[in-house]
Every structure is written in C-alpha cells, then in structure tokens.
Motif scaffolding. Structure first.
Motif, PDB file in Angstrom:
ATOM      1  N   SER A   1     -54.822 -50.459 -66.638  1.00  0.00           N
ATOM      2  CA  SER A   1     -54.179 -50.183 -65.348  1.00  0.00           C
ATOM      3  C   SER A   1     -53.338 -51.350 -64.854  1.00  0.00           C
ATOM      4  N   ARG A   2     -53.604 -52.558 -65.372  1.00  0.00           N
ATOM      5  CA  ARG A   2     -52.801 -53.714 -64.986  1.00  0.00           C
ATOM      6  C   ARG A   2     -51.466 -53.754 -65.731  1.00  0.00           C
ATOM      7  N   SER A   3     -51.364 -52.980 -66.784  1.00  0.00           N
ATOM      8  CA  SER A   3     -50.117 -52.934 -67.553  1.00  0.00           C
ATOM      9  C   SER A   3     -49.206 -51.883 -66.926  1.00  0.00           C
ATOM     10  N   ARG A   4     -48.184 -52.325 -66.240  1.00  0.00           N
ATOM     11  CA  ARG A   4     -47.314 -51.406 -65.514  1.00  0.00           C
ATOM     12  C   ARG A   4     -46.561 -50.475 -66.455  1.00  0.00           C
ATOM     13  N   TRP A   5     -46.121 -51.020 -67.604  1.00  0.00           N
ATOM     14  CA  TRP A   5     -45.358 -50.179 -68.510  1.00  0.00           C
ATOM     15  C   TRP A   5     -46.232 -49.090 -69.117  1.00  0.00           C
ATOM     16  N   ALA A   6     -47.525 -49.403 -69.371  1.00  0.00           N
ATOM     17  CA  ALA A   6     -48.424 -48.386 -69.933  1.00  0.00           C
ATOM     18  C   ALA A   6     -48.683 -47.278 -68.920  1.00  0.00           C
TER      19      ALA A   6
END
Length: 453
Positions: free
Chosen positions: A13-18
């Motif tokens: 969830s911290r990975s914006r692109w994911a």
C-alpha cells in the motif's frame, strides 16, 4: 489475515504505482463490463424494436398484398424478421456479433444471397475490435501482472536489502510466494469483481460464471508463473521487464497471428460472398432455361407438387419460386463444404489454446458467451429452418392454385430464436487449466532458488 500477510499489504500500500496499477486495472475491467452490458442492452432494444416494427408492417401490408389472393405476390413482398438475441453472458465477449448481423429479414426467395449479404462491410470499421472484457483479460491483464511482479527480487537487490531479507527466518520461498500471491490475488480480484457484478445484473447462469472464473484464474496463473520464472532468475529490473514484455508480445500477438495464418493455409475457407455470387448466377441463369425442365428438377425435391396444373403462357410464380429454390440447391455442396471448413478451423483454433493461453482464454470466453462461430452457425441453421417453413407455407397455395386471403396471411410462420446451447467450453478449459498449473508450479519452484543463491 495473518500477520505476515498484513505486513506485506502495508508494504504494498506504500507503493503508489502498485496501488495506481491495481486501481487502473479495476477501472478498465469495470469499464469493459459496463460497455458490454450497454451493448447487449442496445442489441436487445434493437431486436425488440424490430419485432414491433415487423408486426406493424405485416399488419399494414396484409390488406394490400392479399387483395387479389395472389400468394406469389405475398411471398415476394413479405420480409419476416429473424433475430439472434444475446445471451446473459454476451457482455463478456461480443465476438462475431460485432461483424455479423444479429437481425436479418428474409423472404421466400433464394436463401444464400440473404444469409451472406451481411458479410459486405468495411473491414477497417472492425479492425480495432470491441473494447470488452475479453480484450482486457487477454491483452491488458498480463501487462499489469508483469508490472507487479517483474522487480519482485531485483528491486530488493538494487536497494541493498536482499541479503538481509534472505537472512530472516521464513524468508525463503515463503517470502516471495507470499508477496507474489498478494499482488496476483489483488489483480485477479480487480478483474473478476466487475465480472461478478455484471453476472448478477445480467442473470448469468452460475455454471457459465464458474467456467469463466476458472478460466481467468488459470490465465492469471500462466502469467504469474511466467513472471516469477523471470523475476527469480537474478536479472536486473530492466532485463526482467524487457524479457517479460517480449514474452507478452510473442504469446499474445506474434504467435497467434502466425498460427492464424498457418490455419488459413492449412484449412482454406471460401468466403460467404462467393457462395452468394454462385447462387445468384444460378438463379439468373434460370431465366434462359426451359420452364418445364426447371419444374421437373424442382419436383425431384418436392414430389408432392408434381401433379400441379401445367404452366400457362408467360410468367408464373410457380416457375419463379421453383428456380429460386434450385439456386440454393445448386450451391448446397459448396455450402456444406464451407461450413465444414469453418468448423474445422474453429476446432484447430481451439487446439492452439493448448500452447497459447491467450487463445485458450478467448475460446472459453466466446463459447461461454455464445458469441463464437458455432453460435453464428446455429443462428444460420435457425434462419434456414424458418426459411424452409416459409417457403412450404406458400407452396401449399402456389401449386394447388388456392387463393391466399387475410386468414392465410395471419397463419404466416413466425421465427423462433435458436435455443442457447447448454454445453460448456470443456475442451479449451482443459487446455488452459493444466498449462496455468504447470507454469505456476515452475514459478513457485524458482522462488525457492533465490533463497539458496
């Protein structure tokens, strides 16, 4: 949810692109399902509107056409409608319904020219295809799986955390499979959730929905396993992405195109327009043939009318309808060969699904939606059967010399839509599921080698 899985979710969830990729996949799948539902509803409205206009036209024509009691005039100018209603699963894959008519008006003259007249369309209009769920699942879903998995290991190596991760307890195969399972599961959920909603809205049968879900999951397993195989081999992120994108291009674009070209050469199929032209040539040529000889050939098919009164001088509808039917009879062998070749090519295409997962998924979706070639041929069979009933309805008045009145016109045969086949696409599904299981098993096995390297 276990503590380890919750931890992976927090990292993801911290990975914006994911997160953006998953949301975009959800939006695309939802848009495709919504677009499919709208198109199905539009086609149903068209069929309902055509049926009402047909009823009004027949009611308006009846007094004028039957005024003189001439059944030949009634058969010539009456064009009853036929239709192929979409199934509740058609929103998934519109298939041939985009390029072939699902509403067709026919009359009692030669049939083949009516069946295949709808094939004359601008191919450029159909070149782009339809944005439906089948397109999202076959072509776009693998790209999102690649984006989520290609740097599963390489990103940790480039960040300098790989050695530390491998030293942690339970950090071997379980770590990579847990991370991959979360990403793959979310991608599958983003794709299938709109399908479940669309199935509930359209009233799709549970058995057909289960087949579609299994097929999509098997396809997801194919690409997840392939992505894991590449991601775990120790290459850089750029190298992994390049390899996977190359695999996507080959498996979804190049090989299906080459396979289709090979099938076209191995199983040649004449165009329906050629059958239409051959039938029309036979009909036009009948004007120059002996009328008695034409009727004699017609009576070989319909011996019950051979005791009809002799033809008078000049034109007569009996002769006209006879050579119209003989035009269809003259191309019957070509029609049978044409249909056999189409079915053979369809079976061969399904065989490609044993090696190409995208072809296998398309075959499952089109068969489950009843928008494939077999469904189109079933509609043509229903039109042919209706055309036969229509002709024979007129023949009973034409050859017995009976007048045709309003009551007879009210008994004009009505078209019945073809029954939807209850069979499920077992063969392409049996090709897709083992392939997905094998690739996923190979990918899981490759995840264990990272820990030992």
């Amino acid at each position: 949810m276990s503590a380890s899985l919750r931890h992976e979710w927090r990292l993801l969830s911290r990975s914006r692109w994911a997160v953006a990729a998953l949301l975009l996949l959800l939006v695309l799948a939802s848009t495709a399902v919504w677009s499919g539902l709208r198109e199905v509803e539009r086609q149903r409205d068209t069929i309902a509107r055509m049926a009402e206009l047909q009823r009004q036209e027949l009611a308006a024509q009846a007094p004028r056409l039957t005024r003189k009691g001439d059944v030949g005039t009634v058969g010539y100018y009456s064009h009853p409608g036929t239709w192929d209603p979409p199934t509740s699963a058609a929103f998934l894959a519109l298939g041939l319904r985009d390029a072939t008519p699902y509403v067709l008006r026919v009359h009692a003259l030669a049939l083949q020219s009516q069946l295949h007249a709808g094939e004359s369309f601008n191919p450029e209009l159909a070149l782009a295809g339809r944005f439906d769920f089948a397109f999202v699942a076959v072509y776009l879903l693998p790209l999102f799986l690649i984006a989520l998995l290609y740097d599963l290991v390489s990103s940790e190596r480039q960040a300098g955390r790989l050695a530390t991760l491998l030293a942690l307890p339970n950090a071997g195969r379980q770590l990579w499979l847990r991370r991959a399972a979360l990403r793959v599961g979310l991608a599958a959920l983003c794709v299938l959730l709109p399908v479940l909603v669309g199935a509930a809205v359209s009233g799709m049968p549970v058995a057909a929905l289960a087949v579609v879900v299994i097929a999509v999951l098997a396809y997801v397993a194919c690409w997840a396993g392939l992505a894991l195989l590449v991601a775990m081999r120790g290459g850089s992120s750029v190298a992994n992405a390049t390899a996977l994108m190359g695999a996507w291009a080959v498996l979804t674009l190049v090989l299906p195109t080459l396979g289709n070209a090979a099938l076209n050469r191995a199983v040649p199929v004449r165009q329906g327009v050629e059958l239409m032209l051959a039938q029309r040539q036979a009909v036009h040529g009948a004007w120059d043939q002996s009328r008695e000889e034409t009727l004699a050939r017609f009576f070989k098919t319909y011996p019950q009318w051979q005791h009809t009164a002799p033809l008078p001088e000049g034109f007569h509808w009996k002769w006209y309808y006879a050579f119209q039917h003989l035009g269809d009879v003259s191309v019957a062998p070509q029609v049978a060969a044409y249909r056999d070749a189409l079915v053979a090519r369809q079976r061969a295409t399904e065989g490609l699904g044993f090696a190409l997962p995208g072809v296998g998924l398309q075959a499952v979706l089109h068969r489950a939606a009843h928008t494939d070639l077999l469904a189109q041929l079933a509609y043509q069979d229903a039109v042919t059967a209706f055309h036969t009933r229509l002709r024979e309805h007129y023949y009973s008045y034409l050859f017995d010399g009976k007048p045709y009145g309003l009551d007879d016109y009210a008994r004009l045969p009505r078209f019945e839509a073809p029954a939807v086949a209850t069979g499920l696409p077992v063969a392409p599904l049996l090709a897709l599921v083992p392939l997905g299981a094998a690739l996923l098993a190979l990918g899981a096995r490759a995840a264990g080698r990272v820990a030992r390297s």
